[in-house]
Design a protein around this motif. Structure first.
Motif, PDB file in Angstrom:
ATOM      1  N   SER A 126      -1.361  -1.056   1.973  1.00 15.31           N
ATOM      2  CA  SER A 126      -2.356  -1.882   2.531  1.00 15.31           C
ATOM      3  C   SER A 126      -3.859  -1.426   4.745  1.00 15.31           C
ATOM      4  O   SER A 126      -3.182  -0.603   4.327  1.00 15.31           O
ATOM      5  CB  SER A 126      -1.112  -3.096   3.768  1.00 15.31           C
ATOM      6  N   ASP A 139      -6.727  -4.964   9.348  1.00 16.88           N
ATOM      7  CA  ASP A 139      -8.083  -5.501  10.479  1.00 16.88           C
ATOM      8  C   ASP A 139      -7.712  -4.782  11.739  1.00 16.88           C
ATOM      9  O   ASP A 139      -7.245  -5.072  12.552  1.00 16.88           O
ATOM     10  CB  ASP A 139      -8.090  -6.436  10.336  1.00 16.88           C
ATOM     11  N   GLN A 144      -3.891  -6.821   5.135  1.00 15.68           N
ATOM     12  CA  GLN A 144      -5.345  -7.416   4.237  1.00 15.68           C
ATOM     13  C   GLN A 144      -4.730  -5.624   2.937  1.00 15.68           C
ATOM     14  O   GLN A 144      -4.465  -4.170   3.242  1.00 15.68           O
ATOM     15  CB  GLN A 144      -6.217  -7.337   4.857  1.00 15.68           C
TER      16      GLN A 144
END
Length: 177
Positions: free
Chosen positions: A154, A157, A164
């Protein structure tokens, strides 16, 4: 004098004996006593890059060269890592998940600066961001306890710190720009 082939062999042997980051600590301790010899063996960094030295299902060794002021957003590896700087500086911010956050957001939890000759182990659950805060290239050897390129990982952001899937191609492009 640092010998790249011997370093790879020693790391492979160590991981066969012990699949934790502790297995390569002694190898890093020997190698990073003389970081200039590592730079000589790998070649003085000329440009940013992510260069695989060795990759298998249980071990990846990379030569990472960070461009000046380069930053990588928070990410995980889902495997242990040991990072050693042979020239320049690499700053790491460590992050932890915010308990019960529905977006998987994180918050800062600590930091360390690695300068020439320094190395540090990272556990398999570590989330970190990396920056080269200086105006010259930084060279580092990263050893991972698995296949760095195939692992499910992962990234977060950088603006809202939500989780994400990592974009491997975007990561590679950062080193090639």
């Amino acid at each position: 004098m640092f010998n790249l082939e011997r370093f790879v062999e020693d790391c492979c042997t160590a991981v066969r004996r012990d699949r934790t980051h502790k297995s390569v600590s002694e190898i890093f301790d020997r190698a990073f006593r003389d970081p200039a010899s590592i730079a000589t063996a790998l070649g003085e960094p000329q440009k940013a890059g992510l260069t695989p030295i060795y990759c298998s299902s249980d071990l990846t060794i990379l030569n990472l060269v960070w461009k000046p002021s380069m930053m990588i957003a928070p990410h995980n590896h889902n495997m242990w890592a040991t990072i050693g700087v042979y020239g320049g500086r690499e700053d790491n911010i460590f992050w932890r998940r915010i308990k019960d956050d529905p977006n998987g957001r994180i918050e800062a939890a600590g930091a360390t600066a690695l300068s020439t000759g320094d190395y540090a182990p990272l556990g398999s659950d570590i989330i970190h961001s990396v920056a080269n805060p200086i105006t010259k290239l930084t060279g580092a050897i990263h050893v991972y306890g698995g296949d760095f390129f195939e692992a499910e990982r992962s990234e977060w952001d950088p603006e809202n710190l939500s989780e994400q899937d990592i974009d491997q191609e975007k990561l590679k492009a950062l080193f090639n720009d």
